[in-house]
Design a protein around this motif. Structure first.
Motif, PDB file in Angstrom:
ATOM      1  N   ILE A  90      33.910  35.111  -4.249  1.00 41.43           N
ATOM      2  CA  ILE A  90      33.826  36.065  -3.153  1.00 41.43           C
ATOM      3  C   ILE A  90      35.151  36.790  -3.134  1.00 41.43           C
ATOM      4  CG2 ILE A  90      33.836  35.929  -0.700  1.00 41.43           C
ATOM      5  CD1 ILE A  90      32.576  33.405  -0.838  1.00 41.43           C
ATOM      6  N   ILE A  91      34.942  37.954  -3.042  1.00 42.05           N
ATOM      7  CA  ILE A  91      36.267  39.001  -2.889  1.00 42.05           C
ATOM      8  C   ILE A  91      35.902  39.917  -1.446  1.00 42.05           C
ATOM      9  CG2 ILE A  91      37.743  40.934  -3.801  1.00 42.05           C
ATOM     10  CD1 ILE A  91      36.672  40.104  -6.490  1.00 42.05           C
ATOM     11  N   LEU A 108      35.502  33.432   5.261  1.00 39.24           N
ATOM     12  CA  LEU A 108      34.227  33.849   5.208  1.00 39.24           C
ATOM     13  C   LEU A 108      33.233  32.833   4.423  1.00 39.24           C
ATOM     14  CD1 LEU A 108      31.648  35.875   5.392  1.00 39.24           C
ATOM     15  CD2 LEU A 108      32.763  37.094   3.531  1.00 39.24           C
ATOM     16  N   GLN A 109      34.206  32.444   3.258  1.00 38.12           N
ATOM     17  CA  GLN A 109      33.192  31.224   2.364  1.00 38.12           C
ATOM     18  C   GLN A 109      32.843  30.113   3.347  1.00 38.12           C
ATOM     19  OE1 GLN A 109      35.683  28.699   0.148  1.00 38.12           O
ATOM     20  NE2 GLN A 109      34.776  29.280  -1.788  1.00 38.12           N
ATOM     21  N   CYS A 117      34.104  28.060  -4.894  1.00 39.00           N
ATOM     22  CA  CYS A 117      34.185  29.259  -5.864  1.00 39.00           C
ATOM     23  C   CYS A 117      35.458  29.948  -5.321  1.00 39.00           C
ATOM     24  CB  CYS A 117      33.111  30.012  -5.684  1.00 39.00           C
ATOM     25  SG  CYS A 117      33.023  31.070  -4.312  1.00 39.00           S
ATOM     26  N   PRO A 118      36.068  30.603  -6.254  1.00 43.19           N
ATOM     27  CA  PRO A 118      37.468  31.322  -5.751  1.00 43.19           C
ATOM     28  C   PRO A 118      37.121  32.365  -4.851  1.00 43.19           C
ATOM     29  CG  PRO A 118      36.577  31.983  -8.095  1.00 43.19           C
ATOM     30  CD  PRO A 118      35.732  30.802  -7.870  1.00 43.19           C
ATOM     31  N   ALA A 119      37.914  32.361  -3.689  1.00 47.35           N
ATOM     32  CA  ALA A 119      37.862  33.368  -2.984  1.00 47.35           C
ATOM     33  C   ALA A 119      39.103  34.042  -2.129  1.00 47.35           C
ATOM     34  CB  ALA A 119      37.402  32.732  -1.573  1.00 47.35           C
ATOM     35  N   LEU A 149      30.066  38.069  -4.663  1.00 48.39           N
ATOM     36  CA  LEU A 149      29.989  38.875  -3.126  1.00 48.39           C
ATOM     37  C   LEU A 149      31.078  39.567  -2.954  1.00 48.39           C
ATOM     38  CD1 LEU A 149      28.169  38.732  -0.639  1.00 48.39           C
ATOM     39  CD2 LEU A 149      29.485  36.886   0.334  1.00 48.39           C
ATOM     40  N   VAL A 150      30.818  40.940  -3.025  1.00 45.65           N
ATOM     41  CA  VAL A 150      32.033  41.628  -2.638  1.00 45.65           C
ATOM     42  C   VAL A 150      31.700  42.615  -1.350  1.00 45.65           C
ATOM     43  CG1 VAL A 150      33.002  43.785  -3.484  1.00 45.65           C
ATOM     44  CG2 VAL A 150      32.161  42.215  -5.126  1.00 45.65           C
ATOM     45  N   VAL A 151      32.771  42.077  -0.357  1.00 40.75           N
ATOM     46  CA  VAL A 151      32.860  42.646   1.027  1.00 40.75           C
ATOM     47  C   VAL A 151      33.759  43.587   1.497  1.00 40.75           C
ATOM     48  CG1 VAL A 151      32.467  41.688   3.468  1.00 40.75           C
ATOM     49  CG2 VAL A 151      31.660  40.138   1.392  1.00 40.75           C
ATOM     50  N   GLY A 152      33.450  44.628   2.175  1.00 44.11           N
ATOM     51  CA  GLY A 152      34.556  45.153   3.084  1.00 44.11           C
ATOM     52  C   GLY A 152      34.322  45.042   4.425  1.00 44.11           C
ATOM     53  N   ALA A 153      35.360  44.568   5.336  1.00 45.09           N
ATOM     54  CA  ALA A 153      35.191  44.194   6.370  1.00 45.09           C
ATOM     55  C   ALA A 153      36.596  44.648   7.297  1.00 45.09           C
ATOM     56  CB  ALA A 153      34.962  42.774   6.829  1.00 45.09           C
ATOM     57  N   GLU A 154      36.148  45.376   8.286  1.00 44.69           N
ATOM     58  CA  GLU A 154      37.359  45.788   9.111  1.00 44.69           C
ATOM     59  C   GLU A 154      37.154  46.016  10.470  1.00 44.69           C
ATOM     60  OE1 GLU A 154      40.090  46.627   7.578  1.00 44.69           O
ATOM     61  OE2 GLU A 154      39.766  47.530   5.677  1.00 44.69           O
TER      62      GLU A 154
END
Length: 332
Positions: A90-91, A108-109, A117-119, A149-154
């Motif tokens: 998860i990034i 988020l994880q 998993c790495p996050a 899972l690649v996320v952009g959140a703002e």
């Protein structure tokens, strides 16, 4: 004597997209009225002429980036036919994390109901999703991960100076996500990312936490003219470099999905790349600039609306504070 077959080449492919906007839509007229109450003058016409923005979405004060990312992630997982337990990386790209630490990705994880998993977060401001996608692709190609899972959140509404009409009208809140999976077929074809810290001051939030207080300014500062001059040229170079690495020509691109910063920057970049306006995915008019969330938001919108079809070549590109910039070429 028969030769032993070599190892199968591993690629990464986008198998699902998702996005989320908070319920509160703020039109230019509503924002202008709010600003007028604070003695700041602007108008719908002034904003549209300079930016192309008609509205943006603001999260409620108690809703953090991870919550927006959670909704976008669930939609992306559903589109990919995956569960959170099947994700092994998860990034999250964000400049507005839930807290100083731990990472928004770790939060988020937990909200997704999985662990192990790495996050981790990536901080490259508006280029964040391009950076995060590049890192996830590299980790999958290296065999470190199988499904990311690649996320952009703002939640940029938290760091806006509502006394500065040149910046506060630009930004909004939101999240976008993709599921990236190992595949025998090429998906992410190439990427090209860069940074130049000498331009760090033209787009920044120059504050930090010390002793329980904020040192410096916790609000966004931007030299709009300097950003514009740099952005168009750097985006053109990054896009051409990524295409060259992918072995593609400009005419091979079916869709340009740019960072939704400002319609003028988007159009100027497209002209330099000879991409016709009908092949540019535009959401800035309704979403404003959602920083690291803008590219995955626009990508999901174009996929779900039927604009982007399987097998098409997509060029994604963005610039952000740092100064950072980059591009990714993907086959959907």
């Amino acid at each position: 004597m028969a030769q032993t077959p070599g190892p199968q080449q591993v690629y990464s492919r986008i198998t699902g997209t998702g996005s989320y906007l908070p319920p509160k839509r703020v039109s230019n007229q509503q924002l202008a009225q709010q600003l007028a109450e604070n003695g700041v003058e602007t108008s719908h016409e002034w904003i549209v002429e300079r930016t192309g923005i008609h509205a943006r979405y603001f999260a409620e004060p108690d809703v953090p980036s991870s919550e927006l990312g959670l909704h976008a992630s669930r939609k992306a997982l559903e589109a990919a036919g995956r569960t959170a337990d099947e994700i092994d990386l998860i990034i999250v790209a964000t400049s507005t994390p839930d807290m100083v630490f731990p990472s928004t990705a770790s939060i988020l994880q937990h909200k997704l109901g999985t662990q192990g998993c790495p996050a981790f977060d990536v901080q490259a401001v508006c280029s964040g999703f391009i950076y995060a996608l590049t890192v996830a692709d590299a980790m999958i190609r290296a065999g470190t991960a199988q499904r990311a899972l690649v996320v952009g959140a703002e939640v940029f509404s938290r760091i806006l100076d509502f006394q500065d009409r040149t910046t506060c009208v630009l930004f909004g809140d939101g999240a976008g996500a993709v599921v990236l999976e190992a595949s025998e077929r090429p998906g992410i074809l190439a990427s090209d990312i860069h940074a130049d810290g000498q331009y760090r001051d033209i787009l920044c939030v120059p504050g930090n936490v010390s002793g329980g207080g904020v040192i410096g300014s916790p609000l966004l500062h931007m030299d709009g003219q300097a950003v514009f001059k740099l952005a168009v040229g750097l985006l053109d170079k990054a896009a051409r470099a990524a295409l060259d690495k992918a072995g593609l020509a400009l005419q091979d691109i079916d869709w340009l999905v740019p960072h939704q910063a400002n319609i003028r920057i988007m159009q100027s970049t497209a002209r330099k790349l000879h991409v016709p306006s009908e092949r540019i995915v535009v959401t800035v008019d309704e979403h404003g600039n959602t920083s690291a969330a803008s590219i995955p938001l626009a990508l999901d919108h174009a996929v779900r609306s039927g604009q982007i079809q399987p097998g098409q070549n997509v060029l994604m590109e963005g610039v952000g504070g740092g100064f950072t910039w980059g591009a990714v070429v993907a086959r959907m």
